[in-house]
Design a protein around this motif. Structure first.
Motif, PDB file in Angstrom:
ATOM      1  N   SER A 190       1.690  10.176  -8.887  1.00 47.06           N
ATOM      2  CA  SER A 190       1.334  11.572  -9.142  1.00 47.06           C
ATOM      3  C   SER A 190       2.592  12.342  -9.519  1.00 47.06           C
ATOM      4  O   SER A 190       3.550  12.349  -8.760  1.00 47.06           O
ATOM      5  CB  SER A 190       0.683  12.170  -7.884  1.00 47.06           C
ATOM      6  N   ILE A 191       2.573  12.996 -10.686  1.00 43.37           N
ATOM      7  CA  ILE A 191       3.730  13.730 -11.182  1.00 43.37           C
ATOM      8  C   ILE A 191       3.387  15.204 -11.255  1.00 43.37           C
ATOM      9  O   ILE A 191       2.391  15.589 -11.881  1.00 43.37           O
ATOM     10  CB  ILE A 191       4.150  13.216 -12.572  1.00 43.37           C
ATOM     11  N   ARG A 192       4.185  16.028 -10.594  1.00 40.38           N
ATOM     12  CA  ARG A 192       4.025  17.493 -10.640  1.00 40.38           C
ATOM     13  C   ARG A 192       5.281  18.095 -11.231  1.00 40.38           C
ATOM     14  O   ARG A 192       6.379  17.697 -10.893  1.00 40.38           O
ATOM     15  CB  ARG A 192       3.756  18.046  -9.247  1.00 40.38           C
ATOM     16  N   ARG A 193       5.096  19.063 -12.090  1.00 42.21           N
ATOM     17  CA  ARG A 193       6.227  19.716 -12.750  1.00 42.21           C
ATOM     18  C   ARG A 193       6.406  21.130 -12.229  1.00 42.21           C
ATOM     19  O   ARG A 193       5.443  21.857 -12.093  1.00 42.21           O
ATOM     20  CB  ARG A 193       6.021  19.721 -14.254  1.00 42.21           C
ATOM     21  N   ALA A 194       7.659  21.503 -11.961  1.00 45.71           N
ATOM     22  CA  ALA A 194       7.957  22.832 -11.436  1.00 45.71           C
ATOM     23  C   ALA A 194       8.650  23.678 -12.479  1.00 45.71           C
ATOM     24  O   ALA A 194       9.272  23.220 -13.364  1.00 45.71           O
ATOM     25  CB  ALA A 194       8.861  22.712 -10.217  1.00 45.71           C
ATOM     26  N   ILE A 229       0.862  -1.185   0.000  1.00 38.72           N
ATOM     27  CA  ILE A 229       0.000   0.000   0.000  1.00 38.72           C
ATOM     28  C   ILE A 229       0.895   1.230   0.000  1.00 38.72           C
ATOM     29  O   ILE A 229       1.757   1.374   0.865  1.00 38.72           O
ATOM     30  CB  ILE A 229      -0.912   0.021   1.234  1.00 38.72           C
ATOM     31  N   GLY A 230       0.693   2.099  -0.954  1.00 33.66           N
ATOM     32  CA  GLY A 230       1.463   3.344  -1.020  1.00 33.66           C
ATOM     33  C   GLY A 230       1.805   3.692  -2.450  1.00 33.66           C
ATOM     34  O   GLY A 230       2.157   2.826  -3.243  1.00 33.66           O
ATOM     35  N   GLY A 231       1.687   4.955  -2.764  1.00 35.80           N
ATOM     36  CA  GLY A 231       1.968   5.416  -4.121  1.00 35.80           C
ATOM     37  C   GLY A 231       3.251   6.208  -4.198  1.00 35.80           C
ATOM     38  O   GLY A 231       4.076   6.195  -3.289  1.00 35.80           O
ATOM     39  N   VAL A 232       3.402   6.923  -5.307  1.00 36.54           N
ATOM     40  CA  VAL A 232       4.573   7.744  -5.551  1.00 36.54           C
ATOM     41  C   VAL A 232       4.119   9.167  -5.852  1.00 36.54           C
ATOM     42  O   VAL A 232       3.230   9.372  -6.674  1.00 36.54           O
ATOM     43  CB  VAL A 232       5.392   7.210  -6.752  1.00 36.54           C
ATOM     44  N   SER A 233       4.722  10.122  -5.157  1.00 37.57           N
ATOM     45  CA  SER A 233       4.529  11.535  -5.455  1.00 37.57           C
ATOM     46  C   SER A 233       5.867  12.056  -5.965  1.00 37.57           C
ATOM     47  O   SER A 233       6.854  12.042  -5.241  1.00 37.57           O
ATOM     48  CB  SER A 233       4.095  12.287  -4.195  1.00 37.57           C
ATOM     49  N   LEU A 234       5.900  12.494  -7.223  1.00 40.46           N
ATOM     50  CA  LEU A 234       7.149  12.880  -7.872  1.00 40.46           C
ATOM     51  C   LEU A 234       7.069  14.320  -8.350  1.00 40.46           C
ATOM     52  O   LEU A 234       6.099  14.702  -9.006  1.00 40.46           O
ATOM     53  CB  LEU A 234       7.407  11.953  -9.067  1.00 40.46           C
ATOM     54  N   ARG A 235       8.086  15.130  -8.002  1.00 38.01           N
ATOM     55  CA  ARG A 235       8.214  16.500  -8.508  1.00 38.01           C
ATOM     56  C   ARG A 235       9.458  16.563  -9.382  1.00 38.01           C
ATOM     57  O   ARG A 235      10.537  16.169  -8.944  1.00 38.01           O
ATOM     58  CB  ARG A 235       8.338  17.499  -7.369  1.00 38.01           C
ATOM     59  N   VAL A 236       9.275  17.048 -10.615  1.00 39.11           N
ATOM     60  CA  VAL A 236      10.388  17.130 -11.570  1.00 39.11           C
ATOM     61  C   VAL A 236      10.367  18.485 -12.270  1.00 39.11           C
ATOM     62  O   VAL A 236       9.326  19.128 -12.343  1.00 39.11           O
ATOM     63  CB  VAL A 236      10.314  16.003 -12.631  1.00 39.11           C
ATOM     64  N   PRO A 237      11.508  18.911 -12.809  1.00 39.81           N
ATOM     65  CA  PRO A 237      11.520  20.109 -13.643  1.00 39.81           C
ATOM     66  C   PRO A 237      10.730  19.881 -14.938  1.00 39.81           C
ATOM     67  O   PRO A 237      10.501  18.739 -15.343  1.00 39.81           O
ATOM     68  CB  PRO A 237      13.006  20.322 -13.947  1.00 39.81           C
ATOM     69  N   ARG A 238      10.331  20.949 -15.604  1.00 42.91           N
ATOM     70  CA  ARG A 238       9.518  20.856 -16.819  1.00 42.91           C
ATOM     71  C   ARG A 238      10.195  20.091 -17.958  1.00 42.91           C
ATOM     72  O   ARG A 238       9.518  19.474 -18.766  1.00 42.91           O
ATOM     73  CB  ARG A 238       9.149  22.250 -17.314  1.00 42.91           C
ATOM     74  N   ASN A 239      11.517  20.152 -18.066  1.00 36.77           N
ATOM     75  CA  ASN A 239      12.192  19.535 -19.206  1.00 36.77           C
ATOM     76  C   ASN A 239      12.432  18.035 -19.042  1.00 36.77           C
ATOM     77  O   ASN A 239      13.009  17.410 -19.911  1.00 36.77           O
ATOM     78  CB  ASN A 239      13.532  20.221 -19.468  1.00 36.77           C
ATOM     79  N   VAL A 240      11.963  17.442 -17.952  1.00 37.66           N
ATOM     80  CA  VAL A 240      12.209  16.019 -17.687  1.00 37.66           C
ATOM     81  C   VAL A 240      11.039  15.185 -18.200  1.00 37.66           C
ATOM     82  O   VAL A 240       9.880  15.456 -17.891  1.00 37.66           O
ATOM     83  CB  VAL A 240      12.423  15.778 -16.173  1.00 37.66           C
ATOM     84  N   ARG A 241      11.366  14.170 -18.978  1.00 34.79           N
ATOM     85  CA  ARG A 241      10.359  13.221 -19.451  1.00 34.79           C
ATOM     86  C   ARG A 241      10.209  12.135 -18.393  1.00 34.79           C
ATOM     87  O   ARG A 241      11.198  11.659 -17.845  1.00 34.79           O
ATOM     88  CB  ARG A 241      10.812  12.596 -20.767  1.00 34.79           C
ATOM     89  N   VAL A 242       8.968  11.752 -18.086  1.00 37.67           N
ATOM     90  CA  VAL A 242       8.706  10.738 -17.062  1.00 37.67           C
ATOM     91  C   VAL A 242       8.073   9.521 -17.727  1.00 37.67           C
ATOM     92  O   VAL A 242       7.087   9.635 -18.450  1.00 37.67           O
ATOM     93  CB  VAL A 242       7.796  11.284 -15.947  1.00 37.67           C
TER      94      VAL A 242
END
Length: 117
Positions: free
Chosen positions: A113-117, A65-78
């Protein structure tokens, strides 16, 4: 992101816990990281890391049980792979080219969940 030394270029960091997730910052990660927990996700912030173009950072998350919360810069492909009950939420497209972060998320319950900064 720390570079592996010439002695072992395939270094993999392993983080393990029974209960509770992992909080990972870019400066402490190598090219490959594995996080494993019975219950708990992974909170990963890569916004302060300069990943070179063409490089691939691989993160594997294992948990029941548990997910992933990922923050990456805009130029990064996920690239998200693995098997889990839960979807993938990405708040916007990445720019073509650039570095890649590959997430292998394996678990019973939990999304990515992927968030871009």
């Amino acid at each position: 992101m720390t570079k592996s030394s010439g002695a072992d270029p395939r270094k993999t960091d392993v983080k393990v816990s029974l209960i509770g997730g992992h909080r990972l910052a870019g400066a402490t990660l190598h090219e490959r990281t594995v996080t494993a927990s019975l219950i708990g996700g992974a909170d990963i912030d890569l916004t302060d890391v300069g990943i070179p173009d063409g490089a691939e950072l691989r993160i594997t998350k294992l948990s029941l049980i548990g997910g992933v919360s990922l923050r990456v810069p805009r130029n990064v492909r996920v690239d998200v792979r693995g098997l889990r009950l839960g979807g993938v939420k990405d708040d916007g497209p990445s720019e073509p080219g650039g570095p890649t972060v590959r997430i292998d998320a394996w678990g019973l319950v939990g999304g990515v969940s992927i968030r871009r900064a």
